[in-house]
Design a protein around this motif. Structure first.
Motif, PDB file in Angstrom:
ATOM      1  N   ILE A  56       0.881  -1.171   0.000  1.00 50.69           N
ATOM      2  CA  ILE A  56       0.000   0.000   0.000  1.00 50.69           C
ATOM      3  C   ILE A  56       0.915   1.216   0.000  1.00 50.69           C
ATOM      4  O   ILE A  56       1.838   1.290   0.826  1.00 50.69           O
ATOM      5  CB  ILE A  56      -0.894   0.041   1.259  1.00 50.69           C
ATOM      6  CG1 ILE A  56      -1.935  -1.074   1.219  1.00 50.69           C
ATOM      7  CG2 ILE A  56      -1.584   1.409   1.399  1.00 50.69           C
ATOM      8  CD1 ILE A  56      -2.685  -1.252   2.526  1.00 50.69           C
ATOM      9  N   ARG A  57       0.686   2.129  -0.923  1.00 46.96           N
ATOM     10  CA  ARG A  57       1.506   3.337  -0.924  1.00 46.96           C
ATOM     11  C   ARG A  57       0.595   4.552  -0.928  1.00 46.96           C
ATOM     12  O   ARG A  57      -0.358   4.629  -1.710  1.00 46.96           O
ATOM     13  CB  ARG A  57       2.399   3.367  -2.161  1.00 46.96           C
ATOM     14  CG  ARG A  57       3.500   4.427  -2.038  1.00 46.96           C
ATOM     15  CD  ARG A  57       4.191   4.651  -3.365  1.00 46.96           C
ATOM     16  NE  ARG A  57       3.235   5.195  -4.308  1.00 46.96           N
ATOM     17  CZ  ARG A  57       3.266   4.987  -5.614  1.00 46.96           C
ATOM     18  NH1 ARG A  57       4.195   4.231  -6.140  1.00 46.96           N
ATOM     19  NH2 ARG A  57       2.353   5.515  -6.400  1.00 46.96           N
ATOM     20  N   VAL A  58       0.836   5.481  -0.018  1.00 51.56           N
ATOM     21  CA  VAL A  58       0.038   6.706   0.042  1.00 51.56           C
ATOM     22  C   VAL A  58       0.992   7.886  -0.053  1.00 51.56           C
ATOM     23  O   VAL A  58       1.933   8.003   0.736  1.00 51.56           O
ATOM     24  CB  VAL A  58      -0.789   6.782   1.345  1.00 51.56           C
ATOM     25  CG1 VAL A  58      -1.520   8.115   1.447  1.00 51.56           C
ATOM     26  CG2 VAL A  58      -1.789   5.632   1.405  1.00 51.56           C
ATOM     27  N   GLU A  59       0.752   8.712  -1.049  1.00 54.78           N
ATOM     28  CA  GLU A  59       1.663   9.810  -1.351  1.00 54.78           C
ATOM     29  C   GLU A  59       0.895  11.116  -1.188  1.00 54.78           C
ATOM     30  O   GLU A  59      -0.223  11.236  -1.702  1.00 54.78           O
ATOM     31  CB  GLU A  59       2.077   9.637  -2.824  1.00 54.78           C
ATOM     32  CG  GLU A  59       3.202  10.475  -3.254  1.00 54.78           C
ATOM     33  CD  GLU A  59       3.674  10.067  -4.662  1.00 54.78           C
ATOM     34  OE1 GLU A  59       3.197   9.038  -5.204  1.00 54.78           O
ATOM     35  OE2 GLU A  59       4.496  10.802  -5.206  1.00 54.78           O
ATOM     36  N   ASP A  60       1.458  12.084  -0.457  1.00 58.62           N
ATOM     37  CA  ASP A  60       0.733  13.346  -0.295  1.00 58.62           C
ATOM     38  C   ASP A  60       1.640  14.539  -0.541  1.00 58.62           C
ATOM     39  O   ASP A  60       2.871  14.418  -0.565  1.00 58.62           O
ATOM     40  CB  ASP A  60       0.091  13.433   1.104  1.00 58.62           C
ATOM     41  CG  ASP A  60       1.107  13.594   2.235  1.00 58.62           C
ATOM     42  OD1 ASP A  60       1.880  14.574   2.222  1.00 58.62           O
ATOM     43  OD2 ASP A  60       1.121  12.742   3.157  1.00 58.62           O
ATOM     44  N   ASP A  61       1.037  15.699  -0.728  1.00 56.56           N
ATOM     45  CA  ASP A  61       1.809  16.930  -0.905  1.00 56.56           C
ATOM     46  C   ASP A  61       1.629  17.841   0.314  1.00 56.56           C
ATOM     47  O   ASP A  61       1.605  19.056   0.202  1.00 56.56           O
ATOM     48  CB  ASP A  61       1.388  17.647  -2.199  1.00 56.56           C
ATOM     49  CG  ASP A  61      -0.070  18.109  -2.141  1.00 56.56           C
ATOM     50  OD1 ASP A  61      -0.774  17.786  -1.144  1.00 56.56           O
ATOM     51  OD2 ASP A  61      -0.514  18.794  -3.068  1.00 56.56           O
ATOM     52  N   GLY A  62       1.497  17.208   1.466  1.00 58.11           N
ATOM     53  CA  GLY A  62       1.301  17.970   2.706  1.00 58.11           C
ATOM     54  C   GLY A  62       2.601  18.579   3.223  1.00 58.11           C
ATOM     55  O   GLY A  62       3.590  18.649   2.491  1.00 58.11           O
ATOM     56  N   HIS A  63       2.593  18.991   4.508  1.00 54.64           N
ATOM     57  CA  HIS A  63       3.749  19.753   4.994  1.00 54.64           C
ATOM     58  C   HIS A  63       4.992  18.919   5.248  1.00 54.64           C
ATOM     59  O   HIS A  63       6.078  19.458   5.426  1.00 54.64           O
ATOM     60  CB  HIS A  63       3.385  20.605   6.203  1.00 54.64           C
ATOM     61  CG  HIS A  63       2.818  19.836   7.353  1.00 54.64           C
ATOM     62  ND1 HIS A  63       3.474  18.805   7.951  1.00 54.64           N
ATOM     63  CD2 HIS A  63       1.635  19.962   8.008  1.00 54.64           C
ATOM     64  CE1 HIS A  63       2.724  18.320   8.943  1.00 54.64           C
ATOM     65  NE2 HIS A  63       1.600  19.004   8.981  1.00 54.64           N
ATOM     66  N   GLY A  64       4.865  17.589   5.260  1.00 55.31           N
ATOM     67  CA  GLY A  64       6.052  16.763   5.421  1.00 55.31           C
ATOM     68  C   GLY A  64       6.606  16.775   6.839  1.00 55.31           C
ATOM     69  O   GLY A  64       6.066  17.433   7.733  1.00 55.31           O
ATOM     70  N   LEU A  65       7.679  16.009   7.049  1.00 57.92           N
ATOM     71  CA  LEU A  65       8.282  15.861   8.381  1.00 57.92           C
ATOM     72  C   LEU A  65       9.776  16.131   8.308  1.00 57.92           C
ATOM     73  O   LEU A  65      10.429  15.763   7.336  1.00 57.92           O
ATOM     74  CB  LEU A  65       8.086  14.416   8.867  1.00 57.92           C
ATOM     75  CG  LEU A  65       6.699  14.045   9.364  1.00 57.92           C
ATOM     76  CD1 LEU A  65       6.547  12.530   9.375  1.00 57.92           C
ATOM     77  CD2 LEU A  65       6.481  14.601  10.769  1.00 57.92           C
ATOM     78  N   SER A  66      10.301  16.728   9.349  1.00 55.03           N
ATOM     79  CA  SER A  66      11.755  16.867   9.460  1.00 55.03           C
ATOM     80  C   SER A  66      12.326  15.489   9.795  1.00 55.03           C
ATOM     81  O   SER A  66      11.583  14.577  10.184  1.00 55.03           O
ATOM     82  CB  SER A  66      12.092  17.846  10.582  1.00 55.03           C
ATOM     83  OG  SER A  66      11.748  17.250  11.825  1.00 55.03           O
TER      84      SER A  66
END
Ligand code: ADP
Ligand code: MG
Length: 555
Positions: A56-66
């Motif tokens: 399962i792969r979920v890809e987003d353009d959200g704020h991301g993580l350090s």
């Protein structure tokens, strides 16, 4: 006797807890999509292989993580969504996640790779599987991609409890559709084994409905937006409702297509589903349910998101009031939908009429265009035929209704509550004198004093529910007519008019050809049920004369 009880170690506790959160592949998808939404994503792409245990792969353009936060995020009880001392009150939560356990739980039962970037020059790739997590640089724009493989690889019993791959994927697909409709401003896409199954553009409810279903469903639906005051302990709050509802002509045989969300969180809530069905009331044919997506947003402090391990239900403090508002709002939206109901039946040009046994008078017509989205232009040898699409469709519907109803009693549906229709005093006494005839036409009418009639049932031939006001037309027919056929025909003509194509509705060439084919099957194709012509013809000689040409042929 020594104690029989042992205290479980942390790893075992984590395993048990993971089983609760992650019971099947669709739960992984749900948790990862929640995280992407909480990260403010505007698009979320989901790819699934097999039943989801493969990948399962979920890809987003959200704020991301350090990098530091990525390493923390996979640990238990780490969250950026609650203060450490939130305490017992979780009712103010406005994010979809809040327990800080989903990523950790997924890591406990699968191999997880997180590639993320919070806007830095270089991103982070974190891999959690057997053994110590590994961290590396990664090239990625802002956002996060989480890939989960080998789910339940070391849990044979859990694996065995899954349904076949098609059924597991269909749960996932249904869940993603729930999210796409609950969050219509976010673009979603879902692929299965490398093939895209559907996508939505993030352009609002109608586009989302189009992506999840099809153009026919999207066209035959109405968007509702409504705010209501809600009396709460803390004063007056507001209850916002936003949704999209198909007209009663578009139904399914199960309730599964009634999707409910609370503040953008899809929930399975049978009470609210029932409120939606109740809002449709008698408009729905028996055993049929609409396609609908309804989001409600009560004041946050009245919603408890923490009542279900997989967050599939929420606690609603003012549930009864909310259900009433949902029912009333939907009923209101549909009852003012006369014109919209018309639209709903308008596309059905493909069903053939029971044919009249003669040559189709329009067999040689060629559709060449349309004028002002009302008139179809057709070429028939040396004539230009101009067809009024509304009148033509009315004729088709009218003959269909006549064929369906014949001389039998017209099917009827109760009106709850009954409606009052005011008519002239002579029409009111006519109604009283002909109550039996009206009953055979599907109206249940009682005099209510003065010029007012109480209508408690209306005709519904072929599932087309008449307006209480159709009674007026029927009474006009009764006043003018000498035979009982007149009011019946007047009623059918009136009902036929409602679901007919309107001026301004553009037909594709296929639809135009279908309309002509249906019109050709009519007994009286050349007039609408009210007696107006459906077709006007202009011969070539008339055009030639208009242009001062000597002859109709080119010279
Ligand atoms: P919760 O969502 O309840 O906080 P999770 O275990 O699902 O717990 O996630 C832990 C934390 O990881 C979140 O609070 C968030 O800060 C971070 N996180 C997870 N997924 C994403 C993502 N897709 N984008 C940005 N941050 C994420
Ligand atoms: Mg989460």
């Amino acid at each position: 006797m020594p104690s029989q009880l042992t205290r479980l170690d942390d790893a075992t506790v984590a395993n048990i807890a993971a089983g609760e959160v992650i019971s099947r592949p669709a739960r992984v998808v749900g948790e990862l999509v929640d995280n992407a939404l909480d990260a403010g994503a505007s698009r979320i792409d989901i790819a699934v292989d097999g039943d989801g245990t493969d990948r399962i792969r979920v890809e987003d353009d959200g704020h991301g993580l350090s990098r530091g936060d990525a390493k923390l995020a996979v640990q238990r009880h780490t969250t950026s969504k609650l203060p450490a001392d939130a305490g017992a009150s979780l009712t103010d939560v406005s994010t979809l996640g809040f327990r800080g356990e989903a990523l950790a739980a997924i890591c406990d039962c699968a191999t997880v790779e997180i590639v993320t970037n919070d806007g830095d020059a270089v991103g982070t790739k974190l891999r959690v599987g057997n053994g110590e997590p590994t961290v590396a640089d990664a090239a990625r724009g802002q956002g996060t991609t989480v890939t989960v493989t080998d789910l339940f690889a070391d849990r044979p019993a859990r694996r065995a409890s899954l349904a076949d791959p098609a059924a597991e994927f269909s749960r996932i697909s249904d869940l993603v559709a729930d999210y796409a409709l609950a969050q219509p401003d976010v673009a979603f896409s879902l692929s299965h084994d490398g093939t895209k199954t559907f996508s939505t553009p993030g352009g609002g409810l109608r586009d989302a409905l189009l992506g999840v279903y099809d153009a026919d469903v999207a066209r035959n639906a109405t968007v509702v937006e409504h705010g209501t005051a809600l009396d709460t302990e803390g004063g007056t709050g507001s209850l916002d409702l936003r949704g999209i509802l198909t007209y009663p002509s578009v139904t399914r045989s199960t309730r599964d297509h009634i999707r409910i969300s609370v503040a953008g969180r899809p929930v399975s809530d049978s009470g609210l589903r029932q409120a939606v069905v109740d809002g449709y009331g008698s408009l729905l044919p028996g055993d049929q349910y609409p396609i609908a997506a309804v989001d409600i947003e009560p004041p946050t402090e009245t919603v408890d998101p923490n009542v279900h391990p997989a967050k599939q239900r929420v606690g609603l403090r003012y549930r009864d009031d909310i259900e009433i508002v949902v029912e009333e709002t939907i009923s209101e939206a549909l009852s003012t939908a006369d014109a919209r109901r018309a639209e709903a039946a308008a596309t059905d040009l493909t069903t053939e009429l029971d044919g009249v046994d003669r040559r189709d008078p329009f067999a040689d017509l060629r559709v060449i265009g349309s004028f002002r989205d009302l008139y179809l232009l057709c070429e028939d040898d040396d004539e230009l035929l101009v067809i009024d699409q509304h009148a033509a469709h009315e004729r088709v519907n009218y003959e269909r209704l006549q064929a369906a109803v014949g001389d039998d009693a017209v099917p009827t549906v109760p009106l709850e509550p009954p409606e009052s229709v005011s008519v002239s005093p002579p029409a009111a006494s006519l109604a009283a004198a002909h109550a039996d005839l009206l009953a055979s036409l599907g109206f249940d009418v009682e005099p209510f004093g003065g010029g007012t009639l109480r209508v408690s049932a209306v005709p519904a031939p072929l599932g087309r529910v008449a307006d209480a006001n159709a009674l007026r037309t029927t009474l006009d027919g009764l006043a003018a007519g000498e035979t009982p056929a007149d009011p019946r025909d007047a009623l059918l003509a009136e009902v036929a008019c409602h679901p007919s194509l309107k001026a301004g509705e553009r037909l594709s060439t296929d639809e135009a050809e279908q309309l002509l084919a249906r019109l050709g099957e009519c007994e009286q194709p050349f007039a609408c049920p009210h007696g107006r012509p459906t077709i006007c013809s202009i011969d070539e000689a008339t055009l030639a004369a208009g242009f001062d040409r000597e002859s109709t042929r080119f010279e």
